[in-house]
Structures are given as structure tokens and as C-alpha cells.
Scaffold this active site. Structure first.
Site, PDB file in Angstrom:
ATOM      1  N   ASP A 287       6.533  -1.950  -4.815  1.00  0.00           N
ATOM      2  CA  ASP A 287       7.123  -3.287  -4.881  1.00  0.00           C
ATOM      3  C   ASP A 287       6.423  -4.151  -3.828  1.00  0.00           C
ATOM      4  O   ASP A 287       5.614  -3.672  -3.023  1.00  0.00           O
ATOM      5  CB  ASP A 287       8.641  -3.231  -4.682  1.00  0.00           C
ATOM      6  CG  ASP A 287       9.317  -4.463  -5.288  1.00  0.00           C
ATOM      7  OD1 ASP A 287       8.620  -5.462  -5.544  1.00  0.00           O
ATOM      8  OD2 ASP A 287      10.541  -4.440  -5.497  1.00  0.00           O
TER       9      ASP A 287
HETATM   10  C1  NOJ Z   1       9.941  -8.073  -5.762  1.00  0.00           C
HETATM   11  C2  NOJ Z   1      10.971  -7.553  -6.712  1.00  0.00           C
HETATM   12  O1  NOJ Z   1      11.758  -6.581  -6.076  1.00  0.00           O
HETATM   13  C3  NOJ Z   1      10.385  -6.949  -7.970  1.00  0.00           C
HETATM   14  O2  NOJ Z   1      11.427  -6.679  -8.857  1.00  0.00           O
HETATM   15  C4  NOJ Z   1       9.373  -7.868  -8.573  1.00  0.00           C
HETATM   16  O3  NOJ Z   1       8.858  -7.305  -9.753  1.00  0.00           O
HETATM   17  C5  NOJ Z   1       8.271  -8.165  -7.577  1.00  0.00           C
HETATM   18  N1  NOJ Z   1       8.838  -8.764  -6.395  1.00  0.00           N
HETATM   19  C6  NOJ Z   1       7.186  -9.061  -8.153  1.00  0.00           C
HETATM   20  O4  NOJ Z   1       7.674 -10.342  -8.308  1.00  0.00           O
END
Ligand code: NOJ
Length: 707
Positions: A287
Site C-alpha cells: 500500500d
Molecule cells: C491507500 C489506500 O489504502 C489504498 O486502498 C489505495 O489503493 C492506495 N492508497 C492507492 O490510492
């Protein structure tokens, strides 16, 4: 003559070598051969960049505010692409394809979790529809719209089990039940990827957040999680396993520390479970900045250390924190990261790119979303919205009779933003049909809109009914949107009580990305319709349900509490050691839910009868005893009252939604699979079956049997 032969041989060899050299460019060569061919041509630097994700375009999402990183070399593996249209991405792709040494296309990814340009109900609402087919059709549109903009990879579905409504991200998942989440997860993967993700209109899915993120302490986002290995295997992992079985090409590791180890640093989860046990052939992306965050989490001393730990655990791609390109080469030189592991990670990234057909079709697919007319899309979104809304209470006021005088009040009545909810990708509010617009079309001049609270009170007095539209602003749920209280905004409750004091019946609609605490308004409301964040067609869906043009059929995917002090409260809990009046709250709060998982009213009346078992084939009859056609969701539960590993009080094992015509009886069938439905897993995920007594339930029917 001899010379001619020699020349021919040389030419032939040259052709063959050239042929051999370009295997990776040959669409007819097997994918694995193409991968290996490309891999052996790559330098270490090119490999490391393939394991890197950067960003392109602008974005105002407060959790990842960004402008593109122009300094990033075009040999980068992936970019989060935040532009709405294809131009910028196509231009970047052209550089990657035409002007880099090997011409490896960039994989553009984005978060389009309930639509890209279109906006339909949030995933939690989709789960409430219990209609996999309908939700699948909507998610197919997301895939088409993504492709049109050049996005080939969607960071969705989120399949975290979430049992704490304080956590803002409950909106993104499918609720508290593993089977429901597993079913929607698999259906969404199929909707995005189809049978062949290289086909037009198809994109790669990304299962997230692997794993346990939904169990963050106190519902606080990014907090640590502690989940016993037993619960991990019987509750949190199954939805991911089902997504892998459905073919999900990628997985995103989660932000949380799980049982002391951040998932991004967990060799057990990323390599042993995912790759070795489940046989996943795609790759794991971390993430956002999760590699860097290993330092915050106390798992790494510095960024270089974080790079080593995350990569060696099995995190193939580093999302947006550039730790891999900064530190990986040095770690390779020191022998702390092995080149064979780098190769394996790159192999996985390239495999996904080949499976997506990216080398053959690197650019946006302009004809992506034309398959369906705008009106057919609107009809589908309205249908999904109305099937996902849950009628929680109805004292008989609904459906409203035509010709009645309606006062429409409350902050959500004319709010085209709240209905879209968070994570709405590129959806625009001007495409939203508000509840006011929906109600005006549905009821004509019978509807009067109150713009202020004072007006609401005065109009209410000369109306037959007040429809009061309450709820949370759209940005109150989503990432980093935890709430300590899950009440409606105080001023909304105040308005409710003032209106209720007029003595007029109040029909409340509640828009929200989470189950709210409705205990204070519950008793006095004549009816409550929970709409979630229904998307662009929310207004007509609400109006259609209130008028009876639609018949409510949504059921709760999450338990509603009387009081936030009850959290976590979920139907499939393990049984307490004492029952009856033991283990209750001494301050008068019940231990039971306000509204249970699976609860939802209809305008039809369904009666269950004749539950029987023939071998392992279960059947139940459901009769629609009303004079209205309606859809019923039959929820099949199993209880194993005695097992060496205590099992949940009851577990959903199968569900089916079907239309039952007025006065008709339908038979529903559940083919029980001994291991899948009666067996269980231990704390290492090993399935087992223990013979003995089982209880089967559907509606109010119950049957005991031995096996
Ligand atoms: C953080 C989020 O937790 C995740 O769900 C997301 O896909 C990514 N950022 C990319 O935006």
C-alpha cells in the site's frame, strides 16, 4: 555454389537469432517464454524500476494528494494514473514503448471502487443487495471505463472483513461475514478480469488490503491489529483466498501491523501463504508508502532496512515511496537481497503485463465503455441502488400512496455529493439525480421541499407525511475517516425530534458509508430506509422504493448497534461461556443488536416452510403470501454446536436471491458440501471435518442432523 550455401546459412542463423531475440515481442509465443526472454535481457536497474510504482496526473484525494513525478524514468513498472482522460497516459506510454531500450509498457493503476466516471453504490451497499449478478454487471462497467482512460489495473476489490463501524473504510468492503465477502470478492474479480484479462473491456483486479486491516484497534485507521491465527484463517483470509481462486492478478499488502509484524514485512503472509500455499502467480504491491512506514511501525531501523525487509518478505512492487529504486541495488551488492529473488519479483510483474495483453495494446481503448447506452447504465445503477437499500422499519406508512402531501426535508434531500460517497474516482456531482429530483418525478406536485428547518416545520403541519433525508457528508467515511461516535450529526437528530413533535409520520432516509447508531430516532420514526451511498441514481431509487415502484429487498451486511459501546458486535461471534442474564451490560444497554446481520424488510410477506434434507441436499419452500411480487434473499446458516475448535454461533454458508411472484411458492436448494460447509479450518488453515450434530437454518426454519 559453396558461397551461396554459406551465405544462406548465415542469413538463416541471423533470422533465427533475431527471432530468438524478440520472443518477448511475439504475441504468439507462450507467456512464460516471453517473460523469461525479456527478463534475461534486463539490467539490474531496469529490473528494479519494474518493481516501482510512481504516479502520473493530479489528484485532490487528501490521502494521496499528488502531482505527477516528472523525474521518474519511463522504465518505471507502474504509475497510479489520476487523470480522467487518456491523453497524458498515452503520451507517457509512448515514451515507455518507443523510446526505452526494451519498450516495456507501463501498467497504469487507479482506485475505481464503485465506478470510474459512473458512480454506483459503494461496495458495502453492493453486499447489501446480495445480488452478485447485478453488482457484477455494474463492476464490468467500471472495467470498461477504466480501459477507456488507459487504466488497466484497479485497486479493488477491498475484501477486508470489518466489524467496527467506527472504521471509515467499512464502506469499501463487504461487511462482517466471510462468505458474503468472499462471494462479492470473487464476483468482482470476474467482472474486472473476465476469463481473459487481455480482452477489450477487461482490467486487472487487486485484492486489498492483505490482511486484517479491518480489525484495526478501536476502529482507528492505520492502527495495529491483533488477530488470533485461528480467526485469521477462519474469518479474515477466506475472502482473499476466494479472490485468488477467481484469478485475481494482484494483491495489495495492508498498512497494519498484524500480531506484531507489519503485513508488508510478513514472509508468512506474502510468500508462504500467498505464493506457496495458494499458488498465486501474480504480484503483491505494497500500500501507499508502506515500505517507508515500516520505520514508523518499529519494524525497520531505516529505509534501507525497510527495503530489505519488505522485498524479502515478498512485496514485489513498492507503491509510491521510491525506497526500492533508492536502496535495492546497494542491498543486492551486499548480498542482502538476492538477484534470483529480484528476478522472481520482476517475473511476476511481467507475467501480469503479458496476461493483460499490455505489450500488444499498451494504449487506452477508446471504445471501452460504449457497449451500453447511458440510459441502460442508469437503469442498471438504479436497480443496484434500490436492491441495496435496506428498509429497517415500516409501521405501515410505506409505500406512500400517490396523491399524499409530502414534505421533503433534511440536508441530504438535495445533496448530489453525499450520495456519491467517498472513493468516487472521477464521478461528477452534476450527474447525480438527487432525492429531491427523484421524488419530484415520482410524486409530481405532491412533493414540497423545505429549504430550512423552520420551513420544514411549517410545511410538515400541512402535509400527510414528512420524508426526512439525513446522513453523513460524503467525506465522513473512507480512508482516514474513523469516527469515535457513529451517531447522526447532532443537528440532524434535533430536526428529527422537532418534526416528530408535530405528530406527523416521519419517514427517514439515511445516507451513509457505515452503519450509524440510529437508536435515538428508531422508535419515533414511522419508517427508516437505509440508502448507503447509492451513487448517481440514488434519488430515483429512493423515490421508487418510497412509492412502491420498487419493492425493498436489501439486507444488512453488517450488524447495527444500539450503542457504540457494544462494538464490536457481529452475528458470527463465538458463544460466551455463560448465557441468559449473565455477561450483560449493567448500564441497561442490550447485548443484542438494534438490527441484525441479514435483516431487511419488504413490502411482500414471505413465509418459510418444509425445510428438509435429502442426503446433503437441503430444500426450503418460500411463499410470497402478499399481493406484491418481491425478491427474497434466502440465507442458509449452519451451526456446529460442538467442535474441538469452538465455532461461531452460526455461519452463513449459502445465499440466493430470487423474485417470488405474489401468491407463489418457490423452492430454494442448497447443496451442502461436507468439507466446505460442515468442516472447519484450524489455526494453520488446515481443513478438517468432525462428525456429530449440525443445525441447518433458513428463515425461521431449523433442522438438526448428524453426519
Ligand atoms: C491507500 C489506500 O489504502 C489504498 O486502498 C489505495 O489503493 C492506495 N492508497 C492507492 O490510492
Amino acid at each position: 555454389m559453396k558461397n551461396i550455401w554459406t551465405l544462406s546459412l548465415v542469413l538463416l542463423l541471423a533470422v533465427c537469432c533475431n527471432e530468438e531475440k524478440t520472443i518477448y515481442k511475439n504475441p504468439d509465443a507462450p507467456i512464460e517464454k516471453r517473460v523469461e526472454d525479456l527478463l534475461r535481457r534486463m539490467t539490474a536497474e531496469e529490473k528494479i524500476w519494474q518493481l516501482t510504482q510512481s504516479r502520473l496526473g493530479g489528484n485532490d484525494n487528501p490521502n494521496n494528494v499528488m502531482r505527477g513525478d516528472e523525474h521518474i524514468p519511463p522504465i518505471v513498472g507502474s504509475m497510479i494514473y489520476t487523470s480522467e482522460t487518456a491523453e497524458l497516459g498515452n503520451a507517457m506510454q509512448r515514451i515507455a514503448v518507443d523510446s526505452t531500450r526494451l519498450g516495456i509498457p507501463i501498467l497504469f493503476g487507479y482506485d475505481a471502487i464503485h465506478g470510474f466516471n459512473s458512480c454506483f453504490p459503494i461496495p458495502l451497499a453492493q453486499a447489501a443487495s446480495f445480488n452478485l449478478e447485478l453488482a457484477g454487471r455494474a463492476n464490468e462497467i467500471t472495467a470498461q471505463e477504466c480501459r477507456e482512460a488507459g487504466v488497466r489495473w484497479n485497486f479493488s476489490p477491498m475484501t477486508d472483513i470489518a466489524r467496527d463501524a467506527r472504521w471509515g473504510r467499512v464502506m469499501e468492503g463487504y461487511g462482517e461475514d466471510p462468505l458474503l465477502a468472499a462471494s462479492f470478492c470473487a464476483a468482482t474479480v470476474k467482472a474486472y478480469q473476465g476469463d481473459d484479462p487481455s480482452q477489450p473491456g477487461r482490467i486487472a483486479a487487486c485484492l486489498k488490503h492483505y490482511v486484517g486491516y479491518g480489525a484495526s484497534e478501536g476502529g482507528r485507521d492505520y492502527a495495529a491489529t491483533d488477530i488470533s491465527l485461528q480467526s485469521l484463517w477462519d474469518t479474515y483470509l477466506p475472502p482473499f483466498h476466494s479472490g485468488i481462486d477467481a484469478g485475481a492478478l494482484t494483491v495489495m499488502s495492508s498498512f497494519n501491523t498484524l500480531n506484531g509484524v507489519p503485513t508488508t514485512a510478513s514472509h508468512y503472509l506474502l510468500t508462504e501463504v500467498l505464493r506457496e500455499r495458494w499458488g498465486h502467480e501474480g504480484f503483491v504491491v505494497t500500500d501507499w508508502a508502506a515500505v517507508k512506514q515500516l520505520v514508523n511501525q518499529g519494524a525497520a531501523d531505516n529505509l534501507k532496512d525497510a527495503c530489505r525487509i519488505a522485498f524479502n518478505a515478498g512485496a514485489a512492487m513498492d507503491m509510491c515511496d521510491y525506497v526500492y529504486p533508492k536502496h535495492m541495488q546497494e542491498l543486492i551488492d551486499e548480498g542482502a537481497i538476492k538477484m534470483k529473488d529480484v528476478d522472481e519479483a520482476v517475473r511476476r510483474v511481467l507475467r501480469v503485463k503479458f496476461r493483460l495483453g499490455l505489450f500488444e495494446h499498451p494504449y487506452a481503448d477508446p471504445s471501452g465503455s460504449e457497449a451500453m447506452s447511458p440510459s441502460a447504465k442508469a437503469e442498471l445503477f438504479e436497480d443496484l441502488a434500490q436492491e441495496s437499500m435496506v428498509l429497517l422499519k415500516n409501521d405501515g406508512i410505506l409505500p406512500l400512496r400517490q396523491g399524499c402531501r409530502i414534505t421533503l426535508a433534511g440536508p441530504i434531500a438535495d445533496d448530489k455529493d453525499a450520495v456519491l460517497g467517498n472513493w468516487r474516482a472521477h464521478a461528477k456531482t452534476d450527474r447525480s439525480v438527487s432525492i429531491l429530483e427523484g421524488m419530484s418525478t415520482e410524486f409530481g406536485s405532491g412533493v414540497r421541499i423545505a429549504k430550512t428547518d423552520a420551513e420544514a416545520l411549517s410545511l410538515a403541519r400541512s402535509s400527510d407525511v414528512v420524508v426526512l433525508c439525513l446522513g453523513e457528508p460524503s467525506k465522513w467515511s473512507g480512508e482516514n475517516k474513523s469516527r469515535a461516535s457513529i451517531s447522526l450529526p447532532a443537528e440532524q437528530e434535533e430536526l428529527f425530534f422537532k418534526l416528530a413533535a408535530t405528530g406527523k409520520p416521519i419517514v427517514v432516509t439515511v445516507e451513509s458509508g457505515r452503519p450509524l447508531d440510529l437508536s435515538r430516532i428508531n422508535e419515533k420514526a414511522a419508517a427508516i430506509l437505509y440508502t448507503w451511498c447509492p451513487g448517481h441514481m440514488g434519488g430515483p431509487a429512493v423515490a421508487g422504493l418510497l412509492s412502491g415502484r420498487h419493492n425493498p429487498s436489501g439486507k444488512l451486511p453488517l450488524t447495527f448497534v444500539h450503542d457504540k459501546g457494544q462494538i464490536p458486535l457481529y452475528y458470527n461471534h463465538r458463544n460466551p461461556s455463560r448465557r441468559g442474564d449473565q455477561g450483560i451490560y449493567i448500564d441497561g444497554v442490550p447485548v443484542t443488536p438494534l438490527y441484525d446481520f441479514g435483516y431487511g424488510l419488504s413490502y411482500s410477506k414471505f413465509e418459510y416452510s418444509d425445510l428438509k434434507l435429502d442426503g446433503l441436499t437441503a430444500r426450503v419452500s418460500v411463499t410470497n403470501t402478499s399481493d406484491r411480487d418481491g425478491k427474497e434473499v434466502v440465507l442458509w446458516y449452519i451451526t456446529d454446536p460442538a467442535c474441538s475448535i469452538a465455532r461461531p454461533a452460526k455461519e452463513l454458508k449459502h445465499f440466493e436471491k430470487r423474485l417470488i411472484k405474489a401468491g407463489q411458492t418457490e423452492e430454494f436448494v442448497f447443496e451442502i458440501d461436507k468439507m466446505r460447509d460442515l468442516g472447519f479450518v484450524d489455526s494453520e488453515g488446515r481443513p478438517f471435518f468432525e462428525s456429530g450434530r449440525f443445525i441447518l437454518m433458513a428463515g425461521d426454519q431449523m433442522l438438526e442432523f448428524n453426519l
